[in-house]
Scaffold this motif. Structure first.
Motif, mmCIF file in Angstrom:
data_model
loop_
_atom_site.group_PDB
_atom_site.id
_atom_site.type_symbol
_atom_site.label_atom_id
_atom_site.label_comp_id
_atom_site.label_asym_id
_atom_site.label_seq_id
_atom_site.Cartn_x
_atom_site.Cartn_y
_atom_site.Cartn_z
ATOM 1 N N UNK A 34 26.093 46.367 49.047
ATOM 2 C CA UNK A 34 26.774 46.075 47.741
ATOM 3 C C UNK A 34 27.050 44.332 47.830
ATOM 4 N N UNK A 35 26.667 43.639 46.984
ATOM 5 C CA UNK A 35 26.820 42.333 47.118
ATOM 6 C C UNK A 35 28.086 41.825 45.871
ATOM 7 N N UNK A 36 28.913 41.155 45.976
ATOM 8 C CA UNK A 36 29.536 40.740 44.984
ATOM 9 C C UNK A 36 29.387 39.233 44.766
ATOM 10 N N UNK A 37 29.051 38.854 43.793
ATOM 11 C CA UNK A 37 28.486 37.343 43.538
ATOM 12 C C UNK A 37 29.520 36.725 42.707
ATOM 13 N N UNK A 38 30.286 35.541 43.310
ATOM 14 C CA UNK A 38 31.250 34.983 42.613
ATOM 15 C C UNK A 38 30.967 33.581 42.553
ATOM 16 N N UNK A 39 29.801 33.369 42.878
ATOM 17 C CA UNK A 39 29.218 31.802 42.801
ATOM 18 C C UNK A 39 29.640 30.841 43.707
ATOM 19 N N UNK A 40 29.677 31.139 44.883
ATOM 20 C CA UNK A 40 29.940 30.392 45.968
ATOM 21 C C UNK A 40 31.410 30.738 46.611
ATOM 22 N N UNK A 41 31.927 30.066 47.587
ATOM 23 C CA UNK A 41 33.078 30.314 48.325
ATOM 24 C C UNK A 41 34.212 29.367 47.856
ATOM 25 N N UNK A 42 35.512 29.544 47.560
ATOM 26 C CA UNK A 42 36.574 28.849 47.553
ATOM 27 C C UNK A 42 37.764 29.984 47.917
ATOM 28 N N UNK A 43 38.705 29.431 48.440
ATOM 29 C CA UNK A 43 40.136 30.367 48.745
ATOM 30 C C UNK A 43 40.220 31.201 47.478
ATOM 31 N N UNK A 44 40.268 30.893 46.316
ATOM 32 C CA UNK A 44 40.487 31.648 45.194
ATOM 33 C C UNK A 44 39.526 32.625 45.111
ATOM 34 N N UNK A 45 38.285 32.221 45.063
ATOM 35 C CA UNK A 45 37.190 33.391 45.116
ATOM 36 C C UNK A 45 37.179 34.333 46.159
ATOM 37 N N UNK A 46 37.668 34.104 47.328
ATOM 38 C CA UNK A 46 37.856 34.789 48.385
ATOM 39 C C UNK A 46 38.835 35.869 48.115
ATOM 40 N N UNK A 47 40.160 35.564 47.415
ATOM 41 C CA UNK A 47 40.972 36.243 47.056
ATOM 42 C C UNK A 47 40.562 37.313 45.805
ATOM 43 N N UNK A 48 39.520 36.913 44.838
ATOM 44 C CA UNK A 48 39.099 37.605 43.986
ATOM 45 C C UNK A 48 38.249 38.847 44.588
ATOM 46 N N UNK A 49 37.339 38.236 45.504
ATOM 47 C CA UNK A 49 36.432 39.060 46.321
ATOM 48 C C UNK A 49 37.134 40.322 46.920
ATOM 49 N N UNK A 50 38.300 39.941 47.498
ATOM 50 C CA UNK A 50 39.207 40.996 48.121
ATOM 51 C C UNK A 50 39.446 42.134 47.232
ATOM 52 N N UNK A 51 40.120 41.750 45.910
ATOM 53 C CA UNK A 51 40.377 42.693 45.009
ATOM 54 C C UNK A 51 39.202 43.376 44.428
#
Length: 156
Positions: A34-51
């Motif tokens: 399962x792939x979660x696409x948040x449009x690239x990487x940043x620390x905030x996106x990593x935290x959103x990915x975790x959730x």
């Protein structure tokens, strides 16, 4: 992580990988991804990915979760009632990043490690670094002894 997952599949376990999309091509696997696409990487996106990953894990209702800590992964915090194994490859990022970012990442890794039931590392050096930098319980850290091309490696 891929090698560990393939091993688990080979032993007959049902495995689903949940990952962050960081590039356009995702290799084929012998297990669901399962792939979660948040449009690239940043620390905030990593935290959103975790959730988001934690929500998906809850829907799967697994017996155990194995988490790769590479992207400042914080999902063990959100799924603390499910047994979690945290894989930490190294903590070099704590030595080379800007002071504020290093402090944030150190706090995230420490929190995640403390919410995990066990921590798996590739070498004794990484285990020693975790104990020194994060003051983690050494009995919670297991050295698996391989990472890289074909490991395990040994001097003959």
């Amino acid at each position: 992580m891929h090698r560990l997952t393939e091993e688990l599949v080979g032993l007959g376990h049902h495995v689903t990988a949940i990952t962050m999309k960081l590039c356009e091509s995702i290799p084929k696997h012998s297990y669901p991804v399962e792939i979660i696409d948040l449009g690239g990487y940043s620390l905030m996106k990593a935290l959103r990915f975790s959730h988001s990953a934690a929500k998906r894990v809850r829907n799967l209702n697994p017996d155990i979760v194995i988490v790769n800590s590479y992207w400042s992964e914080l999902s063990p915090y959100f799924i603390s009632d499910i047994p979690t194994i945290l894989v930490i490859h190294d903590i070099g990022f704590l030595k080379g990043t800007k002071t504020r970012l290093r402090t944030v990442k150190k706090h995230i890794l420490s929190l995640t490690a403390n919410y995990s039931n066990a921590i798996v590392v590739p070498t004794k050096v990484v285990k020693e670094d975790l104990i020194a930098y994060l003051n983690l319980d050494p009995t919670k850290i297991y050295v698996i002894g391989f990472e890289g091309v074909d490991g395990p490696f040994r001097w003959e």
